[in-house]
Design a protein around this motif. Structure first.
Motif, PDB file in Angstrom:
ATOM      1  N   ILE A 182     -68.889 -36.298  23.256  1.00 56.02           N
ATOM      2  CA  ILE A 182     -69.258 -37.679  23.002  1.00 56.02           C
ATOM      3  C   ILE A 182     -68.323 -38.545  23.837  1.00 56.02           C
ATOM      4  O   ILE A 182     -67.112 -38.349  23.816  1.00 56.02           O
ATOM      5  N   ILE A 183     -68.894 -39.477  24.577  1.00 54.25           N
ATOM      6  CA  ILE A 183     -68.103 -40.382  25.390  1.00 54.25           C
ATOM      7  C   ILE A 183     -67.745 -41.616  24.556  1.00 54.25           C
ATOM      8  O   ILE A 183     -68.563 -42.079  23.771  1.00 54.25           O
ATOM      9  N   VAL A 184     -66.525 -42.109  24.730  1.00 58.03           N
ATOM     10  CA  VAL A 184     -66.027 -43.236  23.940  1.00 58.03           C
ATOM     11  C   VAL A 184     -65.476 -44.297  24.887  1.00 58.03           C
ATOM     12  O   VAL A 184     -64.696 -43.983  25.782  1.00 58.03           O
ATOM     13  N   SER A 185     -65.892 -45.561  24.671  1.00 56.43           N
ATOM     14  CA  SER A 185     -65.403 -46.638  25.530  1.00 56.43           C
ATOM     15  C   SER A 185     -65.755 -47.992  24.947  1.00 56.43           C
ATOM     16  O   SER A 185     -66.687 -48.115  24.154  1.00 56.43           O
ATOM     17  N   TYR A 193     -75.690 -41.713  28.768  1.00 56.48           N
ATOM     18  CA  TYR A 193     -74.736 -40.627  28.537  1.00 56.48           C
ATOM     19  C   TYR A 193     -75.331 -39.232  28.736  1.00 56.48           C
ATOM     20  O   TYR A 193     -74.670 -38.335  29.251  1.00 56.48           O
ATOM     21  N   ALA A 194     -76.584 -39.033  28.358  1.00 56.78           N
ATOM     22  CA  ALA A 194     -77.197 -37.704  28.491  1.00 56.78           C
ATOM     23  C   ALA A 194     -77.309 -37.284  29.953  1.00 56.78           C
ATOM     24  O   ALA A 194     -77.166 -36.094  30.274  1.00 56.78           O
ATOM     25  N   ASP A 195     -77.540 -38.238  30.826  1.00 55.50           N
ATOM     26  CA  ASP A 195     -77.631 -37.940  32.261  1.00 55.50           C
ATOM     27  C   ASP A 195     -76.297 -37.456  32.823  1.00 55.50           C
ATOM     28  O   ASP A 195     -76.248 -36.886  33.910  1.00 55.50           O
ATOM     29  N   HIS A 196     -75.224 -37.698  32.083  1.00 52.28           N
ATOM     30  CA  HIS A 196     -73.882 -37.332  32.529  1.00 52.28           C
ATOM     31  C   HIS A 196     -73.300 -36.164  31.723  1.00 52.28           C
ATOM     32  O   HIS A 196     -72.108 -35.885  31.802  1.00 52.28           O
ATOM     33  N   GLY A 197     -74.144 -35.511  30.932  1.00 49.03           N
ATOM     34  CA  GLY A 197     -73.724 -34.314  30.213  1.00 49.03           C
ATOM     35  C   GLY A 197     -73.192 -34.536  28.810  1.00 49.03           C
ATOM     36  O   GLY A 197     -72.755 -33.581  28.161  1.00 49.03           O
ATOM     37  N   PHE A 198     -73.244 -35.761  28.315  1.00 48.46           N
ATOM     38  CA  PHE A 198     -72.747 -36.062  26.971  1.00 48.46           C
ATOM     39  C   PHE A 198     -73.898 -36.063  25.973  1.00 48.46           C
ATOM     40  O   PHE A 198     -75.037 -36.352  26.317  1.00 48.46           O
ATOM     41  N   GLN A 199     -73.588 -35.758  24.725  1.00 44.25           N
ATOM     42  CA  GLN A 199     -74.597 -35.738  23.675  1.00 44.25           C
ATOM     43  C   GLN A 199     -74.626 -37.033  22.868  1.00 44.25           C
ATOM     44  O   GLN A 199     -75.478 -37.215  22.005  1.00 44.25           O
ATOM     45  N   GLY A 200     -73.702 -37.923  23.129  1.00 41.75           N
ATOM     46  CA  GLY A 200     -73.671 -39.191  22.413  1.00 41.75           C
ATOM     47  C   GLY A 200     -72.631 -40.114  23.016  1.00 41.75           C
ATOM     48  O   GLY A 200     -71.829 -39.712  23.854  1.00 41.75           O
ATOM     49  N   ALA A 201     -72.671 -41.376  22.554  1.00 47.75           N
ATOM     50  CA  ALA A 201     -71.716 -42.378  23.020  1.00 47.75           C
ATOM     51  C   ALA A 201     -71.294 -43.242  21.839  1.00 47.75           C
ATOM     52  O   ALA A 201     -72.110 -43.586  20.987  1.00 47.75           O
ATOM     53  N   LEU A 202     -70.014 -43.562  21.799  1.00 44.50           N
ATOM     54  CA  LEU A 202     -69.463 -44.417  20.761  1.00 44.50           C
ATOM     55  C   LEU A 202     -68.741 -45.592  21.391  1.00 44.50           C
ATOM     56  O   LEU A 202     -67.992 -45.424  22.357  1.00 44.50           O
ATOM     57  N   LYS A 203     -68.969 -46.771  20.830  1.00 39.52           N
ATOM     58  CA  LYS A 203     -68.331 -47.990  21.315  1.00 39.52           C
ATOM     59  C   LYS A 203     -67.034 -48.243  20.546  1.00 39.52           C
ATOM     60  O   LYS A 203     -66.989 -48.104  19.326  1.00 39.52           O
ATOM     61  N   LYS A 204     -65.994 -48.598  21.304  1.00 39.73           N
ATOM     62  CA  LYS A 204     -64.744 -49.027  20.679  1.00 39.73           C
ATOM     63  C   LYS A 204     -64.873 -50.489  20.297  1.00 39.73           C
ATOM     64  O   LYS A 204     -65.537 -51.243  21.014  1.00 39.73           O
ATOM     65  N   PRO A 205     -64.255 -50.935  19.242  1.00 37.65           N
ATOM     66  CA  PRO A 205     -63.456 -50.140  18.309  1.00 37.65           C
ATOM     67  C   PRO A 205     -64.362 -49.242  17.473  1.00 37.65           C
ATOM     68  O   PRO A 205     -65.478 -49.618  17.110  1.00 37.65           O
ATOM     69  N   LEU A 206     -63.864 -48.057  17.213  1.00 43.02           N
ATOM     70  CA  LEU A 206     -64.633 -47.069  16.472  1.00 43.02           C
ATOM     71  C   LEU A 206     -64.735 -47.452  15.004  1.00 43.02           C
ATOM     72  O   LEU A 206     -63.790 -47.975  14.412  1.00 43.02           O
ATOM     73  N   LYS A 207     -65.889 -47.160  14.444  1.00 45.14           N
ATOM     74  CA  LYS A 207     -66.112 -47.357  13.012  1.00 45.14           C
ATOM     75  C   LYS A 207     -66.314 -45.984  12.389  1.00 45.14           C
ATOM     76  O   LYS A 207     -67.103 -45.175  12.891  1.00 45.14           O
ATOM     77  N   ARG A 208     -65.584 -45.736  11.336  1.00 47.83           N
ATOM     78  CA  ARG A 208     -65.578 -44.417  10.689  1.00 47.83           C
ATOM     79  C   ARG A 208     -66.992 -43.906  10.414  1.00 47.83           C
ATOM     80  O   ARG A 208     -67.303 -42.742  10.681  1.00 47.83           O
ATOM     81  N   GLU A 209     -67.850 -44.757   9.890  1.00 47.51           N
ATOM     82  CA  GLU A 209     -69.204 -44.326   9.532  1.00 47.51           C
ATOM     83  C   GLU A 209     -69.998 -43.898  10.763  1.00 47.51           C
ATOM     84  O   GLU A 209     -70.744 -42.929  10.721  1.00 47.51           O
ATOM     85  N   GLU A 210     -69.842 -44.650  11.853  1.00 43.05           N
ATOM     86  CA  GLU A 210     -70.562 -44.320  13.088  1.00 43.05           C
ATOM     87  C   GLU A 210     -70.061 -43.010  13.690  1.00 43.05           C
ATOM     88  O   GLU A 210     -70.857 -42.198  14.169  1.00 43.05           O
ATOM     89  N   LEU A 242     -66.749 -29.470  19.858  1.00 44.07           N
ATOM     90  CA  LEU A 242     -67.014 -30.860  20.202  1.00 44.07           C
ATOM     91  C   LEU A 242     -65.756 -31.543  20.713  1.00 44.07           C
ATOM     92  O   LEU A 242     -64.668 -31.297  20.192  1.00 44.07           O
ATOM     93  N   ALA A 243     -65.940 -32.398  21.702  1.00 45.11           N
ATOM     94  CA  ALA A 243     -64.824 -33.196  22.209  1.00 45.11           C
ATOM     95  C   ALA A 243     -65.261 -34.658  22.246  1.00 45.11           C
ATOM     96  O   ALA A 243     -66.383 -34.969  22.634  1.00 45.11           O
ATOM     97  N   LEU A 244     -64.374 -35.543  21.836  1.00 39.85           N
ATOM     98  CA  LEU A 244     -64.555 -36.977  22.001  1.00 39.85           C
ATOM     99  C   LEU A 244     -63.690 -37.361  23.184  1.00 39.85           C
ATOM    100  O   LEU A 244     -62.479 -37.139  23.159  1.00 39.85           O
ATOM    101  N   LEU A 245     -64.305 -37.893  24.226  1.00 40.48           N
ATOM    102  CA  LEU A 245     -63.603 -38.152  25.471  1.00 40.48           C
ATOM    103  C   LEU A 245     -63.672 -39.629  25.848  1.00 40.48           C
ATOM    104  O   LEU A 245     -64.750 -40.236  25.806  1.00 40.48           O
ATOM    105  N   ALA A 246     -62.546 -40.175  26.229  1.00 41.36           N
ATOM    106  CA  ALA A 246     -62.496 -41.564  26.682  1.00 41.36           C
ATOM    107  C   ALA A 246     -63.111 -41.663  28.067  1.00 41.36           C
ATOM    108  O   ALA A 246     -62.837 -40.833  28.943  1.00 41.36           O
ATOM    109  N   LEU A 247     -63.932 -42.672  28.269  1.00 38.32           N
ATOM    110  CA  LEU A 247     -64.571 -42.874  29.561  1.00 38.32           C
ATOM    111  C   LEU A 247     -63.539 -43.094  30.656  1.00 38.32           C
ATOM    112  O   LEU A 247     -63.595 -42.474  31.714  1.00 38.32           O
ATOM    113  N   LYS A 248     -62.596 -43.978  30.384  1.00 40.76           N
ATOM    114  CA  LYS A 248     -61.560 -44.296  31.367  1.00 40.76           C
ATOM    115  C   LYS A 248     -60.193 -44.120  30.728  1.00 40.76           C
ATOM    116  O   LYS A 248     -59.964 -44.554  29.606  1.00 40.76           O
ATOM    117  N   VAL A 249     -59.294 -43.489  31.490  1.00 41.53           N
ATOM    118  CA  VAL A 249     -57.929 -43.273  31.019  1.00 41.53           C
ATOM    119  C   VAL A 249     -56.989 -43.773  32.108  1.00 41.53           C
ATOM    120  O   VAL A 249     -57.007 -43.261  33.227  1.00 41.53           O
TER     121      VAL A 249
END
Length: 79
Positions: A37-40, A51-68, A7-14
């Motif tokens: 998982i895309i993160v932004s 996100y699924a249309d772009h090959g990701f299995q999930g998306a997380l919104k920043k700021p990240l929450k540990r539980e999510e 698994l990789a957590l990847l930032a949408l924009k860098v």
């Protein structure tokens, strides 16, 4: 390395770097079964919304929450 990763957590924009979509394309060549998982903070971005249309299995919104993060990582790895 020869050690596979699942698994990789990847930032949408860098800034001045490779974004998540490009990174996933490159990772997929190395490890075709990689899950990502895309993160932004840009929740209105089409990649975050579809996100699924772009090959990701999930998306997380920043700021990240540990539980999510924990929930989504477990869900993606199990599914």
């Amino acid at each position: 390395s020869d050690t596979p990763f699942d698994l990789a957590l990847l930032a949408l924009k860098v800034r001045q770097g490779m974004g998540g979509q490009t990174a996933l394309k490159r990772l997929s060549k190395i490890a075709p079964s990689i899950k990502a998982i895309i993160v932004s903070e840009h929740v209105d971005d089409p990649v975050m919304q579809n996100y699924a249309d772009h090959g990701f299995q999930g998306a997380l919104k920043k700021p990240l929450k540990r539980e999510e993060v924990k929930y989504l990582v477990e869900k993606v790895l199990q599914g």
